[in-house]
Design a protein around this motif. Structure first.
Motif: not given
Lengths: 446, 237
Positions: B98-106
């Motif tokens: 998901i492009s709007q999220y950071t690595v951790l959030e993904n």
């Protein structure tokens, strides 16, 4: 609770991804909410203005004025060249003696005369009145005294002049005690009134009054010195009018009896003026009720115009959200594959629209609170670029420039609530169509 | 031998109005715990349909798909979502971050949809960080997908697939968009996971990749054409 915060945070994150687009989408709601609040504030301000004017006339007052009857009627009824119409001293007597609810009554006779003091001269309205006039018209004195009962009885030649008259006749002197000439007679100045903002015309039956060019003398003195006949020279032709009283202001003992008393006054005058209707009864309380009704209509009309812009804003949101759903089909597919239920997808998109509409609403409320300042700007603009000096002094101009928007505080939560509701309504269809996507199809979407 | 998943006489027909497309015509196979399977086949062989069914993205027309003791073919949409969240880890060919999220959030995304929506606390966050470190992205947790190379993005999606500790990992051509060097890195990670005892089912059409697995299933015309066991599945001890 933490879940709601999380959802809102994620929604903000998605919206921040397209700052310009989110901002523009929000703008529709911002303007919608702003215009709802602003329109209501202007409506409220106008009504407050009308109420203030009516209250200045006195809510317990009934004002009876002489009105020049229509031309045809006057020609057929009176053959003489002297036009005779209006209220009579006998009317005053009948009204004050027969109606028990009337506590006081102030008869007024007005004539236009040239006022002179030494070499200075000006045209002024000479008002013959009683001691009550001061209170009834909310005038205050800057120096000296107002007319008294004994002035009336002794038919004294005394005058109270308005501030503007005092300034133009007595540029360097104290006016008190000086003699001024009104018509052919000399009067001693005993008092000066302070400036008072002119009253606006109300309901067409009462014209606006400029109190600042008045000269007040005892009404009995006026009658004795000037008589009832008023001869005017206008552009070569001469008109003569015979008027006993121009106005009677009647004060009623309490608010509840104002309307019945007004009715009784109308019936009484109907009998004493059977042929022509050469008088008008103005009841400020009635005007107050009319003003109230006008305000309602005003609010509904202005409110609906503003509501239309809110709906347009809502359509804008729906449009963008539908585009967003198409654009983010892949993301929806991924979320579904990772375990999001349809409900989760609906929640996500709905939250985004609510956040969008809600923050738009919030900004709109802030703008709405600034309405009085914005309106000052508009007034300044109109004064400098739209209306030239002369029209600015007209009735409409004065009404416009005196208008102070008053923010109706109930309109803030209402406008905000409507914006959020519109957010929900316009978000629900895109959200459901997002949730209904087949995850396999959505994942394959390019 | 304990089974991670099992399919019994699985069929999938698509009714297109004029014709009925029989994508799967009765497939039966077992996936023991610790297996590493490559499903191969040309396009139209039914391997994508198979993967969709195994991923609980769709229900079979007939037959059974047993995953974690439940028959997936009888579940409704919400239960399928729960199943995907809890039992399956997806790794896609095009990463699908998901492009709007950071690595951790993904990596956290599957945690958002756990049954009952438990809060994401310190423990969960620690776990996500550990997964990020495990796939070698410990120093890039705040990066966004567009700041990462293809190989790095695929590592993120592997970490994401692991976050809910799934029963099976489904990989759809995981190296299809990568060059050969990163392909080897990704395969290393998958091997490591498998050697830890995780069950991996991978769709691929590259024989070189398929050879690195324990078992190859070749599909043709909606049926299993051949099955080659290269190595016995070793369940985690």
């Amino acid at each position: 609770m933490s879940r709601i915060i999380r959802i809102v945070r994620l929604a903000l994150k998605s919206l921040m991804l397209h700052k310009l687009r989110s901002g523009l989408t929000m703008l529709g709601i911002v303007f919608g909410v702003f215009s709802v609040i602003a329109m209501l504030a202007i409506g409220e301000g106008a009504s407050a203005q009308a109420q203030k004017q009516v209250l200045e006339l006195g809510a317990t007052n009934v004002i009876v004025r002489s009105v020049k009857p229509p031309h045809e009627v006057t020609q057929s009824s009176t053959r003489s060249r002297v036009l005779q119409y209006g209220l009579l001293r006998s009317d005053y007597k009948i009204l004050t003696e027969t109606l028990p609810t009337i506590t006081s009554a102030a008869p007024i006779r007005e004539v236009d005369r040239e006022i002179r003091y030494l070499k200075e001269a000006m045209n002024a309205r000479v008002v013959g009145c009683t001691a009550d006039y001061l209170d009834m018209n909310h005038l205050t004195l800057s120096q000296g005294r107002f007319l008294t009962g004994s002035d009336q009885q002794k038919l004294l030649n005394v005058a109270v002049i308005a501030n503007e008259v005092a300034n133009s006749l007595f540029k360097f002197e104290d006016p008190l005690g000086k003699s001024i000439r009104i018509g052919a007679m000399f009067y001693t100045v005993v008092g000066v009134t302070k400036d008072r903002t002119a009253s606006a015309a109300i309901g067409g039956s009462l014209s606006g009054q400029d109190y600042n060019k008045d000269v007040y003398i005892p009404i009995k003195t006026l009658q004795a010195r000037e008589g009832d006949l008023d001869i005017k020279n206008q552009a070569g032709s001469m008109t003569a009018e015979h008027i006993e009283l121009n106005q009677i202001t009647l004060r009623v003992n309490n608010k509840d009896s104002v309307l019945p008393t007004a009715q009784a006054i109308r019936e009484t005058l109907d009998q004493s003026h059977p042929r022509t209707k050469d008088y008008a009864v103005v009841v400020p309380l009635e005007l107050l009720k009319q003003a109230e009704q006008i305000r309602m209509i005003f609010n509904v009309v202005l409110g609906s115009i503003a509501a239309i812009s809110l709906v347009v804003g809502g359509i804008g949101i729906m449009n963008i959200m539908l585009a967003t759903v198409t654009e983010r089909t892949r993301e929806i597919g991924v979320r579904r594959a990772l375990g999001a239920r349809q409900r989760d997808i609906i929640e996500q998109f709905l939250t985004e629209t609510i956040v969008l509409a809600g923050s738009g609403g919030m900004i709109g409320v802030i703008f709405g609170l600034l309405t009085p300042i914005t309106f000052l700007g508009i007034q300044w603009f109109v004064q400098n670029f739209v209306m030239e000096g002369s029209s600015a002094g007209s009735e409409v101009g004065r009404m416009f420039f005196d208008l102070q928007p008053q923010i109706a505080f109930w309109s803030l939560p209402v406008a905000f609530g409507i914006s959020v509701t519109i957010g929900i309504i316009s978000g629900i269809y895109p959200a459901i169509s997002a949730a209904r996507l087949d995850p396999i199809e959505a994942l394959r979407h390019e | 031998m304990k089974l991670a998943a099992q399919v019994v006489d699985l069929t999938k027909f698509y009714d297109l109005g004029s014709v009925v497309v029989k994508a799967l015509k009765g497939v039966s196979t077992d996936f023991p715990e610790g297996d590493f399977v490559a499903i191969m086949g040309s396009s139209g062989s039914g391997k994508s349909t198979m993967l969709n069914l195994l991923g609980a993205l769709d229900r079979p027309t007939s037959g059974q798909y047993i995953l974690g003791g439940r028959d997936v073919s009888t579940l409704d949409d919400d239960e399928l979502s729960e199943m995907r969240n809890d039992m399956i880890g997806f790794i896609f060919q095009s990463f699908n971050l998901i492009s709007q999220y950071t690595v951790l959030e993904n990596i956290e995304v599957p945690l958002l949809y756990r049954a009952g929506y438990p809060a994401i606390g310190r423990v969960e966050r620690e776990w996500c960080m550990e997964l990020a470190r495990m796939v070698g992205l410990g120093d890039r947790m705040d990066h966004r997908p567009f700041q990462l190379s293809g190989g790095q993005q695929q590592r993120v999606s592997i970490a994401r697939a692991l976050v809910n500790d799934p029963q099976i990992i489904l990989a759809d051509e995981p190296t299809g968009n990568l060059d050969s060097a990163t392909e080897a890195e990704i395969m290393d990670i998958l091997h490591n996971l498998n050697s830890e005892g995780r069950t991996i089912i991978m769709v691929t059409h590259e024989p070189g990749i398929a050879k690195q697995t324990k078992r190859q299933i070749v599909m043709k015309d909606g049926l299993i054409e051949s099955e080659t066991i290269l190595q016995q599945a070793v369940p985690a001890s």
